[in-house]
Structure formats: structure tokens, C-alpha cells
Design an enzyme around this catalytic site. Structure first.
Site, mmCIF file in Angstrom:
data_model
loop_
_atom_site.group_PDB
_atom_site.id
_atom_site.type_symbol
_atom_site.label_atom_id
_atom_site.label_comp_id
_atom_site.label_asym_id
_atom_site.label_seq_id
_atom_site.Cartn_x
_atom_site.Cartn_y
_atom_site.Cartn_z
ATOM 1 N N TRP A 115 30.865 -24.799 33.170
ATOM 2 C CA TRP A 115 30.184 -24.906 31.873
ATOM 3 C C TRP A 115 31.129 -25.325 30.757
ATOM 4 C CZ3 TRP A 115 25.439 -25.976 32.221
ATOM 5 C CH2 TRP A 115 24.651 -25.421 33.231
ATOM 6 N N ASP A 158 30.313 -19.702 24.139
ATOM 7 C CA ASP A 158 29.082 -19.894 24.912
ATOM 8 C C ASP A 158 28.830 -18.616 25.705
ATOM 9 O OD1 ASP A 158 27.095 -20.473 26.689
ATOM 10 O OD2 ASP A 158 28.069 -22.218 27.596
ATOM 11 N N LYS A 188 19.101 -15.968 30.767
ATOM 12 C CA LYS A 188 19.898 -15.080 31.611
ATOM 13 C C LYS A 188 19.782 -13.621 31.165
ATOM 14 C CE LYS A 188 22.107 -19.097 32.867
ATOM 15 N NZ LYS A 188 22.748 -20.269 32.306
HETATM 16 C C1 LIG Z 1 23.139 -21.527 32.084
HETATM 17 C C2 LIG Z 1 24.285 -21.869 31.242
HETATM 18 C C3 LIG Z 1 24.294 -23.016 30.429
HETATM 19 C C4 LIG Z 1 23.161 -24.020 30.408
HETATM 20 O O1 LIG Z 1 22.052 -23.513 29.773
HETATM 21 P P1 LIG Z 1 20.770 -24.434 29.446
HETATM 22 O O2 LIG Z 1 19.977 -23.536 28.566
HETATM 23 O O3 LIG Z 1 20.125 -24.758 30.749
HETATM 24 O O4 LIG Z 1 21.230 -25.647 28.760
HETATM 25 C C5 LIG Z 1 25.400 -23.228 29.626
HETATM 26 N N1 LIG Z 1 26.444 -22.384 29.624
HETATM 27 C C6 LIG Z 1 26.468 -21.281 30.399
HETATM 28 C C7 LIG Z 1 27.648 -20.372 30.353
HETATM 29 C C8 LIG Z 1 25.402 -20.992 31.231
HETATM 30 O O5 LIG Z 1 25.415 -19.902 32.002
#
Ligand SMILES: *Cc1c(COP(=O)(O)O)cnc(C)c1O
Length: 358
Positions: A101, A170, A194
Site C-alpha cells: 500500500w 494511511d 476494514k
Molecule cells: C485496503 C487498503 C487500501 C485501499 O483501500 P480502497 O478503499 O480500496 O481504496 C489502502 N491502504 C491500505 C492500508 C489498505 O488496507
């Protein structure tokens, strides 16, 4: 019948929350309508929205000088909106690369500014780099990192110090998993699917002084200042996802907040890693001080057994344990809504599988 769902995202939601949503689905608060069917500008929805924000502020201890935004476009959208809002044209930004990511965020940001990779663990993503390994740029517009790499299962055990440069995180797969000190961050963002609620929503927590300088050409729906000035209702927000997030925040409060859920998460992760480490066939590659509390990848000594493991696990009500397509093996995502009993059931299954097949 409900199963134990170890999916990485969209992921398990608290059963209590799903039950409440079902109860209210056709007739929300005696309105004779579903929450999905009412205007985002109606009094009842504005109240739902404000309550969700207030509960999130309470859970995370978000100070008054931070805005909380409820947006669309996922965490991936933020990979672009963050440089558009926070990095003037020609500026340099620091990114810590700890895996999948981080890399995606770096690639996207490179279209907007000069990206300096502050640490990359040599491409061997089994540990979060320590503070002393971060090569930070003086005068960078911000420092970006991924506190929890959802695929690699690598989590920072500390918050990087950036000498006054805004820290951007993030937190898609780790938000609300334990208490944090929001004041250490300039901006926190998280896709909802999540640890917050259904997909379609991304939450951004941003310090007020960082917004209002979006570069020319930034679409207004992605300009933090414009969105903040309109309480995230410049246009129609994802109302149902926002409502569901609100129910999850209330569930967390009933559970005792982040200190309590963090304790539970620590226990779940400790038990699972201990079982993996004690076994002869299961292996987790991440260094102990960087192991994720939320995403636990593991391999079987013999990859020829992978499919059988997944089939037998599914038959035992343990679903979605397949690892990411790029890393293979298994991954158990054990977010807030995964009860301890689910982790214990997984451990018992793993031990039984080892006894039968090793
Ligand atoms: C799942 C995830 C993403 C992507 O998320 P989207 O909402 O599908 O764009 C980005 N960063 C991390 C750390 C993730 O776990």
C-alpha cells in the site's frame, strides 16, 4: 448461519450492528422509511451524521482543531487527494515504503510532486524501519507512512517523529484498533471497509491549518477545505455507509472504547502468533516487533497443502483465509469485529490440521 470471516476487506462487521441495521432497515426511528431513502439534508440524517462524527471524535480523542471528513473514492482516492491538497506544485514529499500500500501511495503521489522515499527496508518487507533509519527531507510538505500494511502484516510499533513536518498516515486497516495520539498527526485517513463499516466511505481527519491551499484544478468534492466548509455534504455523501459507521462507533463505545478493544486485539494477535510460532508447519515471516495486530499472514511448510487447508477451514466455518494473490499462503484478518472465539476456533483448527497432515 454466521461463520468466522477472516476477509481483509470488505471485512467482518459486528453482528450486533448488523442486527440493529436489519431491525431498522424498513422503518428507521418510526419514520416509515429506510435510512437509505431519506435526504442527506433532512434533520434526521444530519443528526445521524453529526452523532457519528461526535462519537468518532470521542473514541479517538480528536482535538477541536482537526476536521473530520466523510468522503468517497476510498483510500486510493486519498493517494492523489493528499498531494493535491497538501503539496504545493514543485514541492518534495517523504514516503516511507513498507510494502504494497505504501508503494501504491508513492506511485500516485509521484504524479503531483517529487517523492523522496525515506526508507524502504531494502524491499524486504518483514519489519517497520526504526526511527533512526528514516532519511527525512528538510522542508518536505509532509511525511507519509502506512502504520499497518494490510497485505504484508507489518505494523509500526511507534509513531515516526518528523521534526514539525506534518505526518500523514494511511490507517485503513488499523484505525480504531487501539488508542492513538491524534495530535502527532497532520492527517489520518482510512477506507471504511476494514474497521469502520461498509465500503464506499473514507474518513479523513485533518488538522485545520493544513487545508485551504489545494492546488488549482483540484475538484471541489476532493478539496478538503470546500468539503469541510460543507460538513462533508457538498454533494450527496454515502449515507448508508455513514449511518453504519455511526452504529459501529456506538458499538465500540459500548465495548469500552479503544483501550478495551485494543486490549482485546492484543490478546487475539498474541494468541495467534504464539500458536504459529509454536507449530512445526506454520510460519509468519514478520519480525516480532513489527507484527500486525490486524492482519496475520502465515504459510504452511508445504504449499501443496494450501488448498486443502482452505477447503477444510471453510467447511469448519472459517472463511476467507486465502493470502493475497501476490504473496500467497494464508492471511487471517482479525479486525475489531472478529471475536476472540473466532481466533480460538482458528487456532484449534490449525492444530488439528497439523496433527492430521504434517
Ligand atoms: C485496503 C487498503 C487500501 C485501499 O483501500 P480502497 O478503499 O480500496 O481504496 C489502502 N491502504 C491500505 C492500508 C489498505 O488496507
Amino acid at each position: 448461519m454466521r461463520v468466522y470471516n477472516f476477509a481483509p476487506g470488505p471485512a467482518v462487521l459486528p453482528e450486533e450492528v448488523l442486527g440493529q441495521a436489519r431491525e431498522e432497515l424498513l422503518d428507521w426511528d418510526h419514520s416509515g422509511m429506510s435510512v437509505m431513502e431519506i435526504s442527506h439534508r433532512s434533520k434526521p440524517f444530519v443528526r445521524i451524521a453529526a452523532e457519528a462524527e461526535a462519537d468518532l471524535r470521542e473514541l479517538l480523542g480528536i482535538p477541536a482543531n482537526y476536521k473530520v471528513l466523510f468522503l468517497q473514492g476510498g483510500a486510493t482516492g486519498q493517494f492523489a487527494f493528499i498531494p493535491m491538497n497538501l503539496a504545493p506544485i514543485g514541492s518534495t514529499v517523504d514516503y516511507v515504503d513498507t510494502g504494497h500500500w505504501s508503494k501504491k501511495a508513492i506511485l500516485e503521489a509521484a504524479g503531483y510532486c517529487k517523492v523522496h522515499v525515506a526508507a524502504d527496508a531494502g524491499g524486504n518487507y518483514v519489519t517497520a524501519p526504526p526511527q533512526e533509519d528514516l532519511r527525512l527531507t528538510q522542508g518536505a510538505a509532509y511525511v507519509h507512512y502506512t502504520p499497518n500494511e494490510t497485505i504484508g502484516g507489518v505494523e509500526f510499533g511507534y509513531v515516526p517523529q518528523t521534526r514539525g513536518v506534518p505526518l500523514v498516515a494511511d490507517m485503513s486497516s488499523s484505525i480504531l484498533s487501539r488508542p492513538i495520539d491524534v495530535t502527532k498527526f497532520g492527517l489520518i485517513y482510512a477506507g471504511a471497509q476494514k474497521n469502520i463499516g461498509p465500503s464506499g466511505l473514507v474518513v479523513v481527519i485533518v488538522r485545520e491549518d493544513l487545508i485551504g491551499r489545494a492546488r488549482a484544478g483540484t475538484p471541489s468534492v476532493f478539496d478538503y477545505k470546500v468539503v469541510a466548509d460543507n460538513d462533508s455534504m457538498l454533494n450527496t455523501p454515502p449515507t448508508f455507509a455513514w449511518y453504519m459507521a455511526g452504529l459501529v462507533f456506538k458499538w465500540l463505545k459500548r465495548r469500552g472504547g479503544l483501550a478495551a478493544i485494543g486490549e482485546q486485539n492484543r490478546l487475539k494477535a498474541e494468541k495467534l502468533y504464539a500458536a504459529i510460532d509454536a507449530s512445526a508447519i506454520y510460519r509468519n515471516p514478520v519480525r516480532k516487533d513489527s507484527r500486525s495486530w490486524m492482519n496475520v499472514p502465515f504459510t504452511l511448510g508445504n504449499p501443496a497443502l494450501d488448498q486443502r487447508f482452505l477447503d477444510e477451514a471453510a467447511a469448519a466455518g472459517l472463511k476467507n483465509l486465502k493470502g493475497h494473490r501476490i504473496s500467497g499462503g494464508m492471511r487471517a484478518s482479525i479486525y475489531n469485529a472478529m471475536p476472540l472465539a473466532g481466533v480460538e476456533a482458528l487456532i484449534a483448527f490449525m492444530q488439528e490440521f497439523q496433527r492430521k497432515h504434517a
